[in-house]
Design a protein around this motif. Structure first.
Motif, PDB file in Angstrom:
ATOM      1  N   ASP A  90       0.820  -1.224   0.000  1.00 49.48           N
ATOM      2  CA  ASP A  90       0.000   0.000   0.000  1.00 49.48           C
ATOM      3  C   ASP A  90       0.843   1.259   0.000  1.00 49.48           C
ATOM      4  O   ASP A  90       0.833   1.990   0.987  1.00 49.48           O
ATOM      5  CB  ASP A  90      -0.993  -0.022   1.163  1.00 49.48           C
ATOM      6  CG  ASP A  90      -1.951  -1.192   1.056  1.00 49.48           C
ATOM      7  OD1 ASP A  90      -2.378  -1.499  -0.064  1.00 49.48           O
ATOM      8  OD2 ASP A  90      -2.258  -1.796   2.095  1.00 49.48           O
ATOM      9  N   PRO A  91       1.546   1.561  -1.032  1.00 50.13           N
ATOM     10  CA  PRO A  91       1.615   0.885  -2.328  1.00 50.13           C
ATOM     11  C   PRO A  91       2.586  -0.291  -2.291  1.00 50.13           C
ATOM     12  O   PRO A  91       3.543  -0.305  -1.524  1.00 50.13           O
ATOM     13  CB  PRO A  91       2.125   1.977  -3.276  1.00 50.13           C
ATOM     14  CG  PRO A  91       2.950   2.867  -2.407  1.00 50.13           C
ATOM     15  CD  PRO A  91       2.283   2.841  -1.050  1.00 50.13           C
ATOM     16  N   ASP A  92       2.307  -1.270  -3.145  1.00 49.99           N
ATOM     17  CA  ASP A  92       3.101  -2.491  -3.185  1.00 49.99           C
ATOM     18  C   ASP A  92       4.440  -2.232  -3.874  1.00 49.99           C
ATOM     19  O   ASP A  92       4.492  -1.563  -4.900  1.00 49.99           O
ATOM     20  CB  ASP A  92       2.357  -3.582  -3.948  1.00 49.99           C
ATOM     21  CG  ASP A  92       1.016  -3.938  -3.295  1.00 49.99           C
ATOM     22  OD1 ASP A  92       0.767  -3.461  -2.169  1.00 49.99           O
ATOM     23  OD2 ASP A  92       0.246  -4.687  -3.908  1.00 49.99           O
ATOM     24  N   GLY A  93       5.508  -2.756  -3.283  1.00 52.29           N
ATOM     25  CA  GLY A  93       6.834  -2.569  -3.873  1.00 52.29           C
ATOM     26  C   GLY A  93       7.913  -3.131  -2.989  1.00 52.29           C
ATOM     27  O   GLY A  93       7.704  -4.081  -2.242  1.00 52.29           O
TER      28      GLY A  93
ATOM     29  N   THR B 197       7.801 -10.480  -6.348  1.00 47.31           N
ATOM     30  CA  THR B 197       6.354 -10.553  -6.604  1.00 47.31           C
ATOM     31  C   THR B 197       5.605  -9.821  -5.497  1.00 47.31           C
ATOM     32  O   THR B 197       4.733 -10.386  -4.822  1.00 47.31           O
ATOM     33  CB  THR B 197       5.880 -12.021  -6.712  1.00 47.31           C
ATOM     34  OG1 THR B 197       6.240 -12.708  -5.499  1.00 47.31           O
ATOM     35  CG2 THR B 197       6.505 -12.731  -7.899  1.00 47.31           C
ATOM     36  N   ALA B 198       5.933  -8.552  -5.321  1.00 44.98           N
ATOM     37  CA  ALA B 198       5.381  -7.764  -4.217  1.00 44.98           C
ATOM     38  C   ALA B 198       3.851  -7.738  -4.221  1.00 44.98           C
ATOM     39  O   ALA B 198       3.224  -7.865  -3.170  1.00 44.98           O
ATOM     40  CB  ALA B 198       5.934  -6.344  -4.254  1.00 44.98           C
ATOM     41  N   GLY B 199       3.245  -7.560  -5.372  1.00 45.13           N
ATOM     42  CA  GLY B 199       1.790  -7.464  -5.438  1.00 45.13           C
ATOM     43  C   GLY B 199       1.090  -8.692  -4.893  1.00 45.13           C
ATOM     44  O   GLY B 199       0.187  -8.592  -4.051  1.00 45.13           O
ATOM     45  N   SER B 200       1.505  -9.871  -5.341  1.00 44.23           N
ATOM     46  CA  SER B 200       0.850 -11.096  -4.864  1.00 44.23           C
ATOM     47  C   SER B 200       1.232 -11.413  -3.419  1.00 44.23           C
ATOM     48  O   SER B 200       0.415 -11.934  -2.656  1.00 44.23           O
ATOM     49  CB  SER B 200       1.143 -12.274  -5.791  1.00 44.23           C
ATOM     50  OG  SER B 200       2.519 -12.485  -5.906  1.00 44.23           O
ATOM     51  N   ALA B 201       2.455 -11.078  -2.998  1.00 43.86           N
ATOM     52  CA  ALA B 201       2.847 -11.281  -1.603  1.00 43.86           C
ATOM     53  C   ALA B 201       2.017 -10.382  -0.686  1.00 43.86           C
ATOM     54  O   ALA B 201       1.542 -10.827   0.366  1.00 43.86           O
ATOM     55  CB  ALA B 201       4.340 -11.000  -1.418  1.00 43.86           C
ATOM     56  N   CYS B 202       1.808  -9.130  -1.090  1.00 44.12           N
ATOM     57  CA  CYS B 202       0.975  -8.217  -0.300  1.00 44.12           C
ATOM     58  C   CYS B 202      -0.472  -8.702  -0.265  1.00 44.12           C
ATOM     59  O   CYS B 202      -1.131  -8.637   0.777  1.00 44.12           O
ATOM     60  CB  CYS B 202       1.057  -6.802  -0.853  1.00 44.12           C
ATOM     61  SG  CYS B 202       2.647  -5.997  -0.543  1.00 44.12           S
TER      62      CYS B 202
ATOM     63  N   THR C 288       3.524 -20.494   3.010  1.00 42.99           N
ATOM     64  CA  THR C 288       3.512 -19.029   3.123  1.00 42.99           C
ATOM     65  C   THR C 288       3.153 -18.320   1.830  1.00 42.99           C
ATOM     66  O   THR C 288       3.289 -17.097   1.747  1.00 42.99           O
ATOM     67  CB  THR C 288       4.878 -18.517   3.633  1.00 42.99           C
ATOM     68  OG1 THR C 288       5.894 -18.880   2.689  1.00 42.99           O
ATOM     69  CG2 THR C 288       5.215 -19.072   5.012  1.00 42.99           C
ATOM     70  N   GLY C 289       2.731 -19.033   0.825  1.00 45.54           N
ATOM     71  CA  GLY C 289       2.336 -18.396  -0.433  1.00 45.54           C
ATOM     72  C   GLY C 289       3.510 -17.669  -1.064  1.00 45.54           C
ATOM     73  O   GLY C 289       4.633 -18.146  -1.070  1.00 45.54           O
TER      74      GLY C 289
ATOM     75  N   PHE D  62       7.461 -15.449   0.949  1.00 46.68           N
ATOM     76  CA  PHE D  62       8.890 -15.756   0.970  1.00 46.68           C
ATOM     77  C   PHE D  62       9.395 -16.274  -0.378  1.00 46.68           C
ATOM     78  O   PHE D  62      10.463 -16.869  -0.457  1.00 46.68           O
ATOM     79  CB  PHE D  62       9.221 -16.751   2.088  1.00 46.68           C
ATOM     80  CG  PHE D  62       9.098 -16.150   3.458  1.00 46.68           C
ATOM     81  CD1 PHE D  62      10.121 -15.388   3.991  1.00 46.68           C
ATOM     82  CD2 PHE D  62       7.942 -16.312   4.207  1.00 46.68           C
ATOM     83  CE1 PHE D  62      10.018 -14.793   5.240  1.00 46.68           C
ATOM     84  CE2 PHE D  62       7.816 -15.732   5.459  1.00 46.68           C
ATOM     85  CZ  PHE D  62       8.852 -14.978   5.971  1.00 46.68           C
ATOM     86  N   ASP D  63       8.656 -16.002  -1.439  1.00 37.90           N
ATOM     87  CA  ASP D  63       9.051 -16.426  -2.779  1.00 37.90           C
ATOM     88  C   ASP D  63       9.754 -15.271  -3.490  1.00 37.90           C
ATOM     89  O   ASP D  63       9.168 -14.542  -4.275  1.00 37.90           O
ATOM     90  CB  ASP D  63       7.833 -16.895  -3.576  1.00 37.90           C
ATOM     91  CG  ASP D  63       8.226 -17.551  -4.887  1.00 37.90           C
ATOM     92  OD1 ASP D  63       9.429 -17.862  -5.068  1.00 37.90           O
ATOM     93  OD2 ASP D  63       7.342 -17.750  -5.730  1.00 37.90           O
ATOM     94  N   PHE D  64      11.028 -15.103  -3.188  1.00 33.70           N
ATOM     95  CA  PHE D  64      11.832 -14.044  -3.799  1.00 33.70           C
ATOM     96  C   PHE D  64      13.210 -14.559  -4.113  1.00 33.70           C
ATOM     97  O   PHE D  64      13.615 -15.599  -3.694  1.00 33.70           O
ATOM     98  CB  PHE D  64      11.906 -12.800  -2.905  1.00 33.70           C
ATOM     99  CG  PHE D  64      12.306 -13.069  -1.483  1.00 33.70           C
ATOM    100  CD1 PHE D  64      13.646 -13.160  -1.133  1.00 33.70           C
ATOM    101  CD2 PHE D  64      11.354 -13.256  -0.505  1.00 33.70           C
ATOM    102  CE1 PHE D  64      14.016 -13.405   0.172  1.00 33.70           C
ATOM    103  CE2 PHE D  64      11.708 -13.505   0.807  1.00 33.70           C
ATOM    104  CZ  PHE D  64      13.035 -13.579   1.149  1.00 33.70           C
TER     105      PHE D  64
END
Length: 147
Positions: free
Chosen positions: A72-75, A80-85, A141-142, A145-147
């Motif tokens: 908010d905003p995602d970044g 994959t900030a958007g899907s992690a958020c 964790t979806g 932690f996928d980075f």
């Protein structure tokens, strides 16, 4: 309430601790009000910012994986900030409440420890859990932690 730590709980190699400490102190400086970084005329700072780390628990010499996640905003540096958020929004920032997606993982034992520290909607977040391997971590964790 204080928690006693036992020798076997300390599994992070010393050079990993230095990397994490530097990342956390940099993030804290950026989040602290009144610091030059906070006073700079830039976009409003997110009140949901996390420093994330995935550490091999076997002292294999593999460096930790680190990322910052802003929502908010995602970044941030998260791939994959958007899907992690979105995953975190679904559980109001409670990483432990993320639903395990299930799926098939090998039974290979290569433990990893996932660590998150920072703020979610202005509230402190501290998370740490060890998983039997990276696949199990990602299912639990979806995209967080996928980075």
């Amino acid at each position: 309430m204080s928690r006693a730590f036992h020798k076997e709980e300390i599994v992070v190699p010393i050079h990993h601790i230095g990397i994490l400490a530097t990342s956390l102190s940099t993030t804290a400086a950026l989040l602290a009000p009144g610091t030059p970084a906070a006073a700079a005329p830039t976009a409003p700072a997110s009140d949901s910012t996390l420093v994330l780390a995935v550490l091999p628990a076997d002292h294999s010499g593999v460096p930790p994986r680190l990322a910052t996640l802003e929502c908010d905003p995602d970044g941030g540096t998260h791939a994959t900030a958007g899907s992690a958020c979105d995953d975190l929004r679904s559980v109001d920032g409670d990483i432990a409440a993320l639903a395990d997606e299930g799926g098939i993982c090998t039974r290979e034992y290569q433990p990893v420890t996932a660590i998150a520290a920072g703020l979610w909607e202005g509230n402190p977040v501290a998370y740490r859990e060890t998983f039997s391997n990276r696949c199990v971590l990602l299912h639990a964790t979806g995209d967080v932690f996928d980075f």
